[in-house]
Design a protein around this motif. Structure first.
Motif, PDB file in Angstrom:
ATOM      1  N   PRO A   1       1.362  30.867 -70.607  1.00 60.12           N
ATOM      2  CA  PRO A   1       0.140  31.693 -70.716  1.00 60.12           C
ATOM      3  C   PRO A   1      -1.125  30.894 -70.395  1.00 60.12           C
ATOM      4  CG  PRO A   1       1.588  32.121 -72.570  1.00 60.12           C
ATOM      5  CD  PRO A   1       2.194  30.970 -71.820  1.00 60.12           C
ATOM      6  N   TRP A   2      -1.153  29.627 -70.815  1.00 59.09           N
ATOM      7  CA  TRP A   2      -2.336  28.803 -70.542  1.00 59.09           C
ATOM      8  C   TRP A   2      -2.524  28.579 -69.041  1.00 59.09           C
ATOM      9  CZ3 TRP A   2      -6.761  27.515 -72.338  1.00 59.09           C
ATOM     10  CH2 TRP A   2      -7.434  26.410 -71.849  1.00 59.09           C
TER      11      TRP A   2
ATOM     12  N   ASP B   1       1.346  31.879 -60.943  1.00 54.82           N
ATOM     13  CA  ASP B   1       0.339  31.941 -62.009  1.00 54.82           C
ATOM     14  C   ASP B   1      -0.819  32.872 -61.639  1.00 54.82           C
ATOM     15  OD1 ASP B   1      -0.401  30.270 -59.982  1.00 54.82           O
ATOM     16  OD2 ASP B   1      -1.189  28.682 -61.260  1.00 54.82           O
ATOM     17  N   ALA B   2      -1.274  32.792 -60.375  1.00 55.86           N
ATOM     18  CA  ALA B   2      -2.369  33.666 -59.927  1.00 55.86           C
ATOM     19  C   ALA B   2      -1.907  35.124 -59.860  1.00 55.86           C
ATOM     20  CB  ALA B   2      -2.877  33.213 -58.562  1.00 55.86           C
TER      21      ALA B   2
ATOM     22  N   ALA C   1      -3.525  38.312 -61.761  1.00 53.51           N
ATOM     23  CA  ALA C   1      -3.888  39.585 -61.113  1.00 53.51           C
ATOM     24  C   ALA C   1      -3.231  40.764 -61.825  1.00 53.51           C
ATOM     25  CB  ALA C   1      -3.472  39.555 -59.646  1.00 53.51           C
ATOM     26  N   LEU C   2      -2.004  40.545 -62.298  1.00 53.09           N
ATOM     27  CA  LEU C   2      -1.314  41.592 -63.055  1.00 53.09           C
ATOM     28  C   LEU C   2      -2.066  41.916 -64.343  1.00 53.09           C
ATOM     29  CD1 LEU C   2       1.266  43.339 -63.261  1.00 53.09           C
ATOM     30  CD2 LEU C   2       2.332  41.441 -64.492  1.00 53.09           C
ATOM     31  N   ALA C   3      -2.571  40.880 -64.991  1.00 55.75           N
ATOM     32  CA  ALA C   3      -3.356  41.108 -66.216  1.00 55.75           C
ATOM     33  C   ALA C   3      -4.623  41.905 -65.908  1.00 55.75           C
ATOM     34  CB  ALA C   3      -3.710  39.768 -66.858  1.00 55.75           C
ATOM     35  N   VAL C   4      -5.248  41.592 -64.764  1.00 53.15           N
ATOM     36  CA  VAL C   4      -6.465  42.338 -64.376  1.00 53.15           C
ATOM     37  C   VAL C   4      -6.131  43.794 -64.092  1.00 53.15           C
ATOM     38  CG1 VAL C   4      -8.259  42.548 -62.602  1.00 53.15           C
ATOM     39  CG2 VAL C   4      -7.642  40.298 -63.485  1.00 53.15           C
ATOM     40  N   SER C   5      -5.008  44.045 -63.433  1.00 49.18           N
ATOM     41  CA  SER C   5      -4.629  45.438 -63.143  1.00 49.18           C
ATOM     42  C   SER C   5      -4.368  46.208 -64.437  1.00 49.18           C
ATOM     43  CB  SER C   5      -3.387  45.469 -62.246  1.00 49.18           C
ATOM     44  OG  SER C   5      -2.248  44.990 -62.941  1.00 49.18           O
TER      45      SER C   5
ATOM     46  N   GLY D   1      -6.406  32.370 -63.593  1.00 55.43           N
ATOM     47  CA  GLY D   1      -7.355  33.480 -63.615  1.00 55.43           C
ATOM     48  C   GLY D   1      -8.798  33.009 -63.567  1.00 55.43           C
ATOM     49  N   TRP D   2      -9.084  31.917 -64.292  1.00 55.46           N
ATOM     50  CA  TRP D   2     -10.450  31.379 -64.275  1.00 55.46           C
ATOM     51  C   TRP D   2     -10.781  30.770 -62.915  1.00 55.46           C
ATOM     52  CZ3 TRP D   2     -14.824  31.858 -66.662  1.00 55.46           C
ATOM     53  CH2 TRP D   2     -15.812  30.889 -66.496  1.00 55.46           C
TER      54      TRP D   2
END
Length: 271
Positions: free
Chosen positions: A54-55, A236-237, A241-245, A61-62
């Motif tokens: 997760p980290w 990881d990226a 992107a999945l988290a953003v969706s 993401g950052w």
């Protein structure tokens, strides 16, 4: 005799307590899920390429925050426009269906057909017919969103209580009066329900449509960005992107709830 304020304060306190418990439960489930995810990566010594921690996803993401913000905004705009179009078109179709049983029986199977055909099969054809344009992504997304709205609103329009039917007949109400005074108010809770379901589908449809449309278009949504990162094995990226969706789906769902509570509250309270 109890004071009026005390009668209203108890439900307010109960509602606030229930909301606090809901937020706590959601955060607790997320924390447990993240902990389990991290333990699986550590225990099985999984490489970052297969499953990052997760980290590492948060770091990616950052690092790509500008791209994610820009592409996420594009996808959110596509999904929102498509949802609005689907609500307008779906409601219009439902009104037609409510006025003619023959029309409903003849055309409703074709609405179901739109739901059953995979969008990945339709999208390439839409690109050929409409080009690598924003409107093509909107058309593909509207096709996905249409069925829940048509199905729910048609159900609402045809769910008039028999006693209301008798009352309208007794007073000689016209078809138009029946539609405006009884059918449409009855259908509004069903419309909100359909829009809630379609809000999640709109984000999925927009991303899938962007897999095809963004190849030659001037804009890049999350679908195009994820395709590029998948080709470069940036796991990881991709998960960022999945988290953003997922966040976009929550934003759209929350927007539907907020608008319905602000503008349609009086109809949603009717049982």
């Amino acid at each position: 005799m109890s004071h009026p304020t005390s009668r209203h304060s108890q439900p307010t306190r109960d509602s606030g307590r229930e909301m606090a418990w809901t937020v706590f439960a959601v955060i607790a489930v997320a924390a447990i899920g993240i902990a389990v995810w991290h333990l699986i990566v550590v225990l099985f010594d999984l490489p970052k390429l297969l499953l990052p921690t997760p980290w590492q996803v948060a770091e990616a993401g950052w690092q790509h925050r500008v791209v994610l913000l820009k592409s996420g905004g594009t996808t959110l705009w596509t999904a929102a426009v498509s949802l609005i179009v689907a609500v307008i078109v779906g409601s219009g179709v439902s009104v037609l269906f409510s006025q003619s049983r023959l029309l409903r029986r003849a055309l409703f199977p074709y609405v179901v057909f739109l739901q059953t055909v995979p969008i990945v099969a339709i999208a390439p054809l839409l690109v050929i017919w409409s080009g690598y344009e924003f409107r093509t992504a909107v058309i593909a997304t509207v096709i996905i969103c249409l069925f829940p709205i048509v199905n729910n609103v048609t159900t609402g329009l045809t769910s008039v209580r028999p006693e209301h039917e008798d009352l309208l007949r007794m007073y000689g109400a016209t078809r138009w009066q029946k539609l405006c005074r009884v059918q449409l108010p009855t259908a509004i809770p069903f419309l909100v329900l359909g829009a809630r379901v379609s809000s999640g589908l709109a984000v999925i449809g927009a991303i899938v449509a962007e897999f095809f449309v963004s190849n030659g278009a001037d804009y890049e949504g999350l679908g195009a960005v994820m395709t590029g990162w998948q080709a470069r094995t940036m796991t990881d990226a991709l998960m960022a992107a999945l988290a953003v969706s997922t966040l976009l789906g929550l934003i759209l769902f929350g927007g539907v709830n907020l608008l319905s509570r602000v503008f349609l509250k009086r109809y949603l309270l009717v049982k």
